[in-house]
Design a protein around this motif. Sequence first.
Motif, PDB file in Angstrom:
ATOM      1  N   ILE A   9      -1.791  -0.884 -11.342  1.00  0.00           N
ATOM      2  CA  ILE A   9      -0.972  -1.332 -10.062  1.00  0.00           C
ATOM      3  C   ILE A   9      -1.934  -1.447  -9.039  1.00  0.00           C
ATOM      4  CG2 ILE A   9       0.590  -0.343  -8.611  1.00  0.00           C
ATOM      5  CD1 ILE A   9       2.212   0.922 -11.011  1.00  0.00           C
ATOM      6  N   GLU A  10      -2.926  -0.415  -8.938  1.00  0.00           N
ATOM      7  CA  GLU A  10      -3.846  -0.386  -7.822  1.00  0.00           C
ATOM      8  C   GLU A  10      -4.519  -1.844  -7.868  1.00  0.00           C
ATOM      9  OE1 GLU A  10      -4.916   4.259  -6.869  1.00  0.00           O
ATOM     10  OE2 GLU A  10      -5.791   3.404  -8.669  1.00  0.00           O
ATOM     11  N   ARG A  11      -5.248  -2.373  -9.037  1.00  0.00           N
ATOM     12  CA  ARG A  11      -5.713  -3.357  -9.081  1.00  0.00           C
ATOM     13  C   ARG A  11      -4.950  -4.805  -8.811  1.00  0.00           C
ATOM     14  NH1 ARG A  11      -7.817  -2.141 -15.071  1.00  0.00           N
ATOM     15  NH2 ARG A  11      -7.734  -4.360 -15.274  1.00  0.00           N
ATOM     16  N   GLY A  67       9.722  -6.578 -11.935  1.00  0.00           N
ATOM     17  CA  GLY A  67      10.505  -6.779 -10.852  1.00  0.00           C
ATOM     18  C   GLY A  67      10.010  -6.104  -9.513  1.00  0.00           C
ATOM     19  N   ARG A  68      10.338  -6.420  -8.280  1.00  0.00           N
ATOM     20  CA  ARG A  68       9.858  -5.700  -7.332  1.00  0.00           C
ATOM     21  C   ARG A  68      10.354  -4.324  -7.096  1.00  0.00           C
ATOM     22  NH1 ARG A  68      11.297  -9.549  -2.359  1.00  0.00           N
ATOM     23  NH2 ARG A  68      12.443 -10.582  -4.036  1.00  0.00           N
ATOM     24  N   THR A  69      11.599  -4.090  -7.588  1.00  0.00           N
ATOM     25  CA  THR A  69      12.187  -2.883  -7.544  1.00  0.00           C
ATOM     26  C   THR A  69      11.445  -1.822  -8.392  1.00  0.00           C
ATOM     27  OG1 THR A  69      14.369  -3.761  -7.232  1.00  0.00           O
ATOM     28  CG2 THR A  69      14.429  -1.426  -7.996  1.00  0.00           C
ATOM     29  N   THR A  70      11.228  -2.272  -9.850  1.00  0.00           N
ATOM     30  CA  THR A  70      10.321  -1.452 -10.707  1.00  0.00           C
ATOM     31  C   THR A  70       8.921  -1.272  -9.986  1.00  0.00           C
ATOM     32  OG1 THR A  70      11.082  -2.608 -12.540  1.00  0.00           O
ATOM     33  CG2 THR A  70       9.236  -1.448 -12.809  1.00  0.00           C
ATOM     34  N   LEU A  71       8.354  -2.041  -9.300  1.00  0.00           N
ATOM     35  CA  LEU A  71       7.069  -1.644  -8.627  1.00  0.00           C
ATOM     36  C   LEU A  71       7.194  -0.693  -7.602  1.00  0.00           C
ATOM     37  CD1 LEU A  71       4.019  -2.230  -8.259  1.00  0.00           C
ATOM     38  CD2 LEU A  71       4.889  -4.259  -6.479  1.00  0.00           C
ATOM     39  N   TYR A  72       8.261  -1.058  -6.719  1.00  0.00           N
ATOM     40  CA  TYR A  72       8.480   0.173  -5.667  1.00  0.00           C
ATOM     41  C   TYR A  72       8.675   1.432  -6.270  1.00  0.00           C
ATOM     42  CZ  TYR A  72       9.157  -3.894  -2.647  1.00  0.00           C
ATOM     43  OH  TYR A  72       8.870  -5.010  -2.000  1.00  0.00           O
ATOM     44  N   LYS A  77       7.464   2.640  -9.104  1.00  0.00           N
ATOM     45  CA  LYS A  77       6.245   2.961  -9.346  1.00  0.00           C
ATOM     46  C   LYS A  77       5.516   3.382  -8.275  1.00  0.00           C
ATOM     47  CE  LYS A  77       6.699   2.428 -13.974  1.00  0.00           C
ATOM     48  NZ  LYS A  77       6.728   3.522 -14.713  1.00  0.00           N
ATOM     49  N   LEU A  78       5.261   2.725  -7.261  1.00  0.00           N
ATOM     50  CA  LEU A  78       4.593   3.039  -5.947  1.00  0.00           C
ATOM     51  C   LEU A  78       4.971   4.483  -5.329  1.00  0.00           C
ATOM     52  CD1 LEU A  78       4.732  -0.325  -4.268  1.00  0.00           C
ATOM     53  CD2 LEU A  78       2.791   0.866  -5.383  1.00  0.00           C
ATOM     54  N   ASP A  79       6.402   4.713  -5.539  1.00  0.00           N
ATOM     55  CA  ASP A  79       6.733   6.159  -5.251  1.00  0.00           C
ATOM     56  C   ASP A  79       6.303   6.880  -6.192  1.00  0.00           C
ATOM     57  OD1 ASP A  79       8.054   5.522  -2.791  1.00  0.00           O
ATOM     58  OD2 ASP A  79       9.698   4.808  -4.102  1.00  0.00           O
ATOM     59  N   GLU A  80       6.202   6.824  -7.333  1.00  0.00           N
ATOM     60  CA  GLU A  80       5.921   7.765  -8.411  1.00  0.00           C
ATOM     61  C   GLU A  80       4.232   8.188  -8.309  1.00  0.00           C
ATOM     62  OE1 GLU A  80       5.488   7.679 -13.339  1.00  0.00           O
ATOM     63  OE2 GLU A  80       6.819   6.349 -12.220  1.00  0.00           O
ATOM     64  N   TYR A  81       3.590   7.247  -7.982  1.00  0.00           N
ATOM     65  CA  TYR A  81       2.071   7.598  -7.989  1.00  0.00           C
ATOM     66  C   TYR A  81       1.454   7.597  -6.674  1.00  0.00           C
ATOM     67  CZ  TYR A  81       2.168   5.968 -13.015  1.00  0.00           C
ATOM     68  OH  TYR A  81       2.482   6.033 -14.333  1.00  0.00           O
ATOM     69  N   ASP A 119       1.367   3.569   0.330  1.00  0.00           N
ATOM     70  CA  ASP A 119       0.450   3.250   1.635  1.00  0.00           C
ATOM     71  C   ASP A 119      -0.579   2.432   1.232  1.00  0.00           C
ATOM     72  OD1 ASP A 119       2.030   5.108   3.475  1.00  0.00           O
ATOM     73  OD2 ASP A 119       0.906   6.578   2.922  1.00  0.00           O
ATOM     74  N   ALA A 120      -0.687   1.924  -0.117  1.00  0.00           N
ATOM     75  CA  ALA A 120      -1.704   1.046  -0.531  1.00  0.00           C
ATOM     76  C   ALA A 120      -1.767  -0.498   0.151  1.00  0.00           C
ATOM     77  CB  ALA A 120      -1.521   1.142  -1.988  1.00  0.00           C
TER      78      ALA A 120
END
Length: 289
Positions: free
Chosen positions: A252-254, A273-278, A280-284, A288-289
């Motif tokens: 995800i970071e890459r 999907g964008r919802t899935t990504l959001y 995952k961003l919360d989870e990790y 702020d990336a």
Amino acid sequence: QSEAVRAVLGRIARVCARDTVVLFKGPAGTGKEVFARFLHENSRRAAMGFVKIDCAGLTVESFEREFFGTSRERGLLDTLPGGTVYFDEVAELPLALQVRLLDLIETGRMRESGSGVVRVAGFRILCSSRFDLAQRVREGRFRSDLFYRLGVFTVTIPRLNERREDIAELARLMLRRASPDRPMVLSEDALELLVKRDWPGNVRELKQKILAAVLQAGSDVITGEDLELDGEQSTSSIGFTLKNGEEEKERIERALKQADGNKRLAAKLLGIGRTTLYNKLDEYGLNDA
């Protein structure tokens, strides 16, 4: 470099020291802009700017703003003395602006529509087209006088399939640029697959596959499997399933780095999907990336 590319560079070398208007021809994705920039960087104007004008969707008003500026912002006539202006996909230029471009090429001057003020243009003009301009002339969509003027010196960029000798080196270069902070290499089977494959999308498609493989790879060695050339040929998604743990977070970071922080594009690169990504961003803790 293949013989085809050496021929292109040799032709470009003939006009590096001149101010000749050059038309770069070739299918989409072959790298016409790259060769135009190469010409600029090897000319006496190299220290000055290079500005690309996207002719698709260009209107008389936006043309005027681009070159003459506004009350708040200066135009290219003021900000690009001695540089190069590259008209990308000149076949898309409206007929009303084709007249303006022809006049600019013939006189080296531009007349502002409202005030009638005539300005000297100190920049060089380069153009490109993926379309057959002669056919456009026959269809009444392109001015014949501009067509003949642009035909004074043309450079045809070959398809990637016509310069397979370049594929391995191009892929390595793209890999270095795609992963500057993490040295990666292409395995022998990956290189063999890349060289043998047909590339209807040319260099642009090759670049997309390398970008996707950087995110797909589980190690610093990109294999043929990472390239995913046997399945989906879409250029919009890697299409891999994210795994759990640190590997998932790293991918995800890459993806975010590849997309310059654009979460919508990062989701597309990851094939989620964008919802899935959001989520995952919360989870990790990567929001702020």
